[in-house]
Design an enzyme around this catalytic site. Structure first.
Site, PDB file in Angstrom:
ATOM      1  N   ARG A   1       5.361  95.718 124.151  1.00  0.00           N
ATOM      2  CA  ARG A   1       6.532  94.844 124.268  1.00  0.00           C
ATOM      3  C   ARG A   1       6.268  93.735 125.279  1.00  0.00           C
ATOM      4  O   ARG A   1       7.195  93.251 125.937  1.00  0.00           O
ATOM      5  CB  ARG A   1       7.760  95.646 124.672  1.00  0.00           C
ATOM      6  CG  ARG A   1       7.563  96.514 125.898  1.00  0.00           C
ATOM      7  CD  ARG A   1       8.863  97.150 126.301  1.00  0.00           C
ATOM      8  NE  ARG A   1       8.656  98.110 127.367  1.00  0.00           N
ATOM      9  CZ  ARG A   1       9.632  98.693 128.035  1.00  0.00           C
ATOM     10  NH1 ARG A   1      10.876  98.395 127.739  1.00  0.00           N
ATOM     11  NH2 ARG A   1       9.385  99.566 128.973  1.00  0.00           N
TER      12      ARG A   1
ATOM     13  N   LYS B   1       7.809  90.384 129.369  1.00  0.00           N
ATOM     14  CA  LYS B   1       7.964  91.815 129.100  1.00  0.00           C
ATOM     15  C   LYS B   1       9.348  92.049 128.488  1.00  0.00           C
ATOM     16  O   LYS B   1      10.356  91.621 129.054  1.00  0.00           O
ATOM     17  CB  LYS B   1       7.822  92.616 130.395  1.00  0.00           C
ATOM     18  CG  LYS B   1       8.000  94.120 130.187  1.00  0.00           C
ATOM     19  CD  LYS B   1       7.658  94.890 131.442  1.00  0.00           C
ATOM     20  CE  LYS B   1       7.931  96.386 131.259  1.00  0.00           C
ATOM     21  NZ  LYS B   1       7.630  97.146 132.480  1.00  0.00           N
TER      22      LYS B   1
ATOM     23  N   ARG C   1      -5.742  96.669 133.205  1.00  0.00           N
ATOM     24  CA  ARG C   1      -5.424  98.011 133.714  1.00  0.00           C
ATOM     25  C   ARG C   1      -6.654  98.911 133.604  1.00  0.00           C
ATOM     26  O   ARG C   1      -7.568  98.603 132.831  1.00  0.00           O
ATOM     27  CB  ARG C   1      -4.308  98.614 132.828  1.00  0.00           C
ATOM     28  CG  ARG C   1      -3.062  97.768 132.797  1.00  0.00           C
ATOM     29  CD  ARG C   1      -2.339  97.868 131.443  1.00  0.00           C
ATOM     30  NE  ARG C   1      -1.261  96.871 131.388  1.00  0.00           N
ATOM     31  CZ  ARG C   1      -0.014  97.106 131.736  1.00  0.00           C
ATOM     32  NH1 ARG C   1       0.344  98.317 132.101  1.00  0.00           N
ATOM     33  NH2 ARG C   1       0.905  96.152 131.707  1.00  0.00           N
TER      34      ARG C   1
ATOM     35  N   ASP D   1      -2.695 103.838 132.407  1.00  0.00           N
ATOM     36  CA  ASP D   1      -2.381 102.536 131.813  1.00  0.00           C
ATOM     37  C   ASP D   1      -1.448 101.729 132.708  1.00  0.00           C
ATOM     38  O   ASP D   1      -1.193 100.555 132.432  1.00  0.00           O
ATOM     39  CB  ASP D   1      -1.768 102.707 130.417  1.00  0.00           C
ATOM     40  CG  ASP D   1      -0.601 103.664 130.403  1.00  0.00           C
ATOM     41  OD1 ASP D   1      -0.811 104.855 130.732  1.00  0.00           O
ATOM     42  OD2 ASP D   1       0.528 103.245 130.099  1.00  0.00           O
TER      43      ASP D   1
END
Ligand code: AMP
Ligand code: MG
Length: 492
Positions: free
Chosen positions: A96, A115, A185, A259
């Site tokens: 998203r 986001k 990440r 993550d």
């Protein structure tokens, strides 16, 4: 029609798009319905060279509402994987979030990411939305951490809309525009654990942009496994320092999945986080974390566990296990050094001495046993020479607190020095304001009525949390006894 937005001559690009195609999908955000700029953050805007007038422009709203492009750059969602709650979860990715591109400034590059901006090929079962409640929490927390001097992604804008989103109840959608030098990440590396070519490309990309010292300066190409181990060691150093900083302000992330771990050592992905009010060493801020995997006192060890997962993903580059292990070997010592140095400053000690461990244990034991307020216990300790009663009032039973204070005073007497100078120094490292859940909740409830003044007032204190402001006394207070606890969970 997607509009192309230049935003007053920003120098834009998209370095992530230089990676091979498997790293991302080009996908446009879904524009919010009836978007309203609830708040724009001049501090974050200044980082990319935007002034107050730019934040009021229709172009800026369009960009942050998902209906505009940054220059002509195609928005991207990136692919990553990860371990969630200790279990390999396979492919995740920006389900998203949309990367709009990056802005080059004299002080470095900032990526701009939305986001809550709609579905992507990585959405899995998700709807691509974020609710206003969680967006306000992310917006405020980013700036609270920045104000505390803790590495974090930043929040540029918060756009609300009338789009309904179904969670436990029907809420409305919102988009946070975030900034970070990079949103890479640990999970991006884990995603390519079995693909030599892609892992090498990712390593080259991250090292070139953010860890150039991991390359040999002279003598041609650096061996990839050497470079990977050096990067791992550098990431571990940053992560160790970040953990020390979290611990010392009573911050709990809530979802330290791999993550959600930044390769740059930033605090990333604010969900069910919390700043502790009453101190409890094993405090769990996320109601979905029933086993307490991410409790406050577990965070440094979890970070280390996550670094091991990152290390494992680098084996595909030919890194040997002993070399990876030695890259992580100083994590604990780095953490302890940063934590003890920070704690010594917070307690007004001249330096950390080996026998201070007893004072430290006594401190946490006292706060834990009496559930004393984390932030105020440190802050009022600065003034304890002038007003010991205010500090003692934080403890239901003042006797053990007095006993600790006696030991502390002996320690201070041993080091000597000027009491006023110590008091001033302690106030510079012990915030008076942190983003307590009940304060965030008030700002959320007002925002749900379309009123952003509470967000603004909170940001006023959080951007400089070490300075007391007349008229803002209630922002320093713990929740009133009996005030309902706001449960925070993974629902967002
Ligand atoms: P998080 O727990 O927020 O770190 O998210 C874990 C994964 O789920 C990431 O890949 C997110 O992009 C994805 N995700 C979370 N919420 C949603 C949503 N509402 N729609 C699509 N993907 C989501
Ligand atoms: Mg996440």
């Amino acid at each position: 029609m997607v509009e192309s937005i230049s935003l007053a001559g920003l120098r834009t690009g998209c370095s992530f798009a230089t990676l091979p195609r498997g790293f991302y999908a080009q996908v446009d955000p879904r524009p919010l319905r009836e978007p309203r700029l609830l708040h724009a953050n001049p501090d974050a805007a200044a980082l990319i060279g935007l002034d107050a007038a730019a934040l009021r422009s229709p172009d800026f709203l369009a960009l942050c509402a998902g209906s505009g492009r940054l220059a002509d750059i195609p928005p991207l969602a990136t692919a990553y994987s990860g371990h969630q709650f200790g279990v390999w979860a396979g492919q995740l990715g920006d389900g998203r979030a949309h990367l709009l591109g990056d802005v080059q400034t004299p002080a470095g590059v900032w990526e701009i990411q939305l986001k809550g901006s709609g579905r992507t090929p990585y959405s899995r079962m998700g709807d691509g939305w974020a609710v206003l409640r969680s967006s306000v929490r992310e917006y405020l927390a980013s700036e609270a951490m920045a104000g505390l001097g803790i590495p974090t992604t930043r929040a540029l804008a918060l756009v609300a809309s009338s789009d309904p989103v179904v969670r436990e109840t029907v809420e409305t959608a919102a988009v946070v525009t975030r900034l970070a030098p990079s949103f890479v990440r640990f999970g991006h590396f884990e995603h390519w654990s079995h693909s030599h070519h892609e892992q090498q490309a990712l390593l080259d990309y991250v090292v070139e942009h953010w860890y150039p010292d991991c390359r040999d300066r002279v003598g041609g190409e650096t061996d990839p496994s050497t470079m990977a181990c050096r990067m791992l060691a550098a990431v571990a150093r940053r992560t160790a320092r970040l953990m020390a900083q979290w611990q010392l302000v009573g911050f709990c992330h809530g979802v330290m999945n791999t993550d959600n771990m930044s390769i740059l050592g930033l605090t990333l992905d604010y969900g069910p986080y919390g700043f502790m009010d009453a101190f409890q060493a094993d405090h769990i801020c996320n109601h979905s974390d029933t086993a307490g995997r991410y409790a406050w006192n577990a965070q440094p060890a979890v970070a280390r566990w996550n670094l091991y997962r990152l290390a494992g993903s680098l084996r595909v580059l030919g890194c040997e296990v002993p070399a990876l292990e030695s890259s992580l070997a100083s994590f604990e010592a780095d953490f302890l050094a940063a934590y003890r140095d920070g704690l010594a400053r917070k307690l007004g000690l001249d330096a950390w001495r080996a026998d201070d461990a007893e004072l430290e244990e006594g401190w946490w034991g006292l706060l834990h046993a009496q559930r004393a307020d984390f932030t105020l216990a440190f802050r009022r300790l600065a003034d304890v020479d002038r007003d010991a009663d205010a500090w003692l009032a934080l403890f239901a039973d003042p006797e053990p607190a007095r006993a600790w204070l006696d030991r502390y005073r002996v320690r201070l007497a041993e080091q000597g020095g000027d009491a006023d100078a110590r008091r001033i120094a302690m106030r510079q490292v012990n915030p008076v304001y942190v983003l307590r859940n009940h304060l965030a909740q008030r700002a959320i409830e007002a925002a749900q009525q379309g009123d952003a003044t509470e967000i603004d007032r909170l940001l006023t204190v959080l951007r400089d949390p070490y300075t007391e402001r007349p008229g803002f006394e209630c922002y320093a207070c713990p929740p009133a006894a009996g005030e309902p606890v706001v449960p925070v969970s993974c629902s967002s």
